[in-house]
Motif scaffolding. Structure first.
Motif, PDB file in Angstrom:
ATOM      1  N   UNK A   1       0.829  -1.206   0.000  1.00 17.79           N
ATOM      2  CA  UNK A   1       0.000   0.000   0.000  1.00 17.79           C
ATOM      3  C   UNK A   1       0.866   1.260   0.000  1.00 17.79           C
ATOM      4  N   UNK A   2       2.044   1.141  -0.593  1.00 16.21           N
ATOM      5  CA  UNK A   2       2.999   2.248  -0.544  1.00 16.21           C
ATOM      6  C   UNK A   2       2.440   3.509  -1.192  1.00 16.21           C
ATOM      7  N   UNK A   3       1.490   3.339  -2.110  1.00 17.43           N
ATOM      8  CA  UNK A   3       0.877   4.486  -2.775  1.00 17.43           C
ATOM      9  C   UNK A   3       0.062   5.352  -1.814  1.00 17.43           C
ATOM     10  N   UNK A   4      -0.233   4.824  -0.621  1.00 13.81           N
ATOM     11  CA  UNK A   4      -1.010   5.582   0.347  1.00 13.81           C
ATOM     12  C   UNK A   4      -0.162   6.516   1.206  1.00 13.81           C
ATOM     13  N   UNK A   5       1.143   6.437   1.061  1.00 12.47           N
ATOM     14  CA  UNK A   5       2.020   7.295   1.855  1.00 12.47           C
ATOM     15  C   UNK A   5       1.786   8.761   1.491  1.00 12.47           C
ATOM     16  N   UNK A   6       1.690   9.591   2.526  1.00 12.00           N
ATOM     17  CA  UNK A   6       1.503  11.023   2.342  1.00 12.00           C
ATOM     18  C   UNK A   6       2.416  11.771   3.299  1.00 12.00           C
ATOM     19  N   UNK A   7       2.941  12.922   2.882  1.00  8.02           N
ATOM     20  CA  UNK A   7       3.700  13.743   3.831  1.00  8.02           C
ATOM     21  C   UNK A   7       2.764  14.377   4.840  1.00  8.02           C
ATOM     22  N   UNK A   8       3.285  14.785   5.962  1.00  2.00           N
ATOM     23  CA  UNK A   8       2.477  15.458   6.979  1.00  2.00           C
ATOM     24  C   UNK A   8       1.946  16.778   6.443  1.00  2.00           C
ATOM     25  N   UNK A   9       0.764  17.138   6.887  1.00  2.00           N
ATOM     26  CA  UNK A   9       0.163  18.405   6.478  1.00  2.00           C
ATOM     27  C   UNK A   9       0.695  19.581   7.289  1.00  2.00           C
ATOM     28  N   UNK A  10       1.362  19.297   8.394  1.00  2.00           N
ATOM     29  CA  UNK A  10       1.862  20.370   9.256  1.00  2.00           C
ATOM     30  C   UNK A  10       3.347  20.148   9.514  1.00  2.00           C
ATOM     31  N   UNK A  11       4.103  21.248   9.675  1.00  2.00           N
ATOM     32  CA  UNK A  11       5.558  21.106   9.758  1.00  2.00           C
ATOM     33  C   UNK A  11       6.041  20.615  11.112  1.00  2.00           C
ATOM     34  N   UNK A  12       5.179  20.628  12.145  1.00  2.00           N
ATOM     35  CA  UNK A  12       5.636  20.140  13.447  1.00  2.00           C
ATOM     36  C   UNK A  12       5.501  18.620  13.575  1.00  2.00           C
ATOM     37  N   UNK A  13       4.934  17.985  12.537  1.00  2.00           N
ATOM     38  CA  UNK A  13       4.813  16.525  12.524  1.00  2.00           C
ATOM     39  C   UNK A  13       5.600  15.957  11.350  1.00  2.00           C
ATOM     40  N   UNK A  14       6.373  14.933  11.631  1.00  2.00           N
ATOM     41  CA  UNK A  14       7.077  14.192  10.586  1.00  2.00           C
ATOM     42  C   UNK A  14       6.524  12.782  10.564  1.00  2.00           C
ATOM     43  N   UNK A  15       6.032  12.351   9.416  1.00  2.00           N
ATOM     44  CA  UNK A  15       5.474  11.005   9.295  1.00  2.00           C
ATOM     45  C   UNK A  15       6.584   9.963   9.134  1.00  2.00           C
TER      46      UNK A  15
END
Length: 263
Positions: free
Chosen positions: A137-151
């Motif tokens: 499901x690698x296509x589901x990876x998304x970057x965080x919407x906010x800069x204080x969170x790192x996924x």
């Protein structure tokens, strides 16, 4: 601060239990389950089981409300990706539910755990959020919407598939987790709907009732465009629930998720 985003499905359950077994380089400080109020009964039972496993971190449950009730009450932020049938064809409404009932409640709880209000400044990368997405499901990876969170995606780091997760759970004697998604979610395959109809009559009845109710609730908002849960634009109880495999075809069903539901 390390936070595990817990959907209570196969992948995030594996992630939580592997963390408890020290399979990663660190352990989360907490797990957060965003409750839409519309999870299947078996997901709530599984969450209770997880909470009983003496994990080395707490599980926080946060919620904005009951998604289905809020949508029928006219709250646009609760809008699922419903299908509307127009004279010129069938289209899909923009999805609001994942962002507002999954992602935002988790980020709100993270701000609370960091001791910040809704507008307090938080330095970049103050929180690392572990998300249970596997290699298939690698296509589901998304970057965080906010800069204080790192996924972070620990299962991807270990190159584990969903099947690998199931094998690991079985090897440890853990039960197979249920599928985590709202009982009325349009992103369900024919086999998933059929499973509800044949083996989960309570949830099937609720989904059919919701499907009927949205056509009344949407009346006036979308002229000549009745809304449906199923992407065929047909009332749920009338949908042909045979699968592509039943007809000898490849199943191309794609659960287009933002990376927070169904894990």
């Amino acid at each position: 601060m390390k936070i595990l985003s817990l959907g209570a499905g196969v992948q995030s359950t594996t992630l939580a239990l592997m963390a408890a077994h020290a399979c990663f380089d660190s352990v989360p400080d907490a797990a957060i389950f965003a409750d839409t109020g519309d999870e299947p009964d078996e997901v709530y039972r599984h969450l209770e089981w997880l909470q009983s496993q003496n994990l080395p971190f707490p599980i926080y449950v946060t919620s904005r409300g009951v998604l289905s009730k809020d949508f029928l009450a006219g709250i646009t932020e609760a809008q699922p990706p419903l299908t509307v049938s127009k004279r010129k064809g069938v289209g899909m409404l923009p999805r609001q539910c994942t962002r507002n009932y999954k992602i935002y409640p988790v980020t709100r709880k993270i701000r609370e755990l960091l001791g910040k209000g809704q507008r307090g400044h938080i330095p970049a990368n103050s929180a690392e959020v572990w998300i249970g997405i596997s290699m298939d499901e690698i296509f589901r990876m998304r970057p965080s919407r906010v800069n204080y969170i790192k996924n972070r995606h620990p299962l991807i780091e270990k190159q584990m598939t969903r099947q690998d997760c199931l094998k690991w759970l079985e090897s440890q004697g853990y039960p197979r987790p249920p599928k985590s998604s709202c009982w009325h979610c349009p992103y369900q395959s024919a086999s998933q709907w059929r499973e509800k109809r044949d083996n989960q009559p309570n949830e099937w009845a609720k989904a059919v009732e919701f499907d009927r109710a949205i056509r009344n609730s949407m009346e006036g908002k979308l002229k000549d465009a009745p809304a449906f849960v199923h992407p065929s634009g047909v009332p749920l109880e009338e949908v042909d629930l045979t699968t592509a495999e039943d007809h000898g075809q490849l199943n191309l069903f794609n659960n287009e998720c933002e990376g927070m539901c169904g894990v």
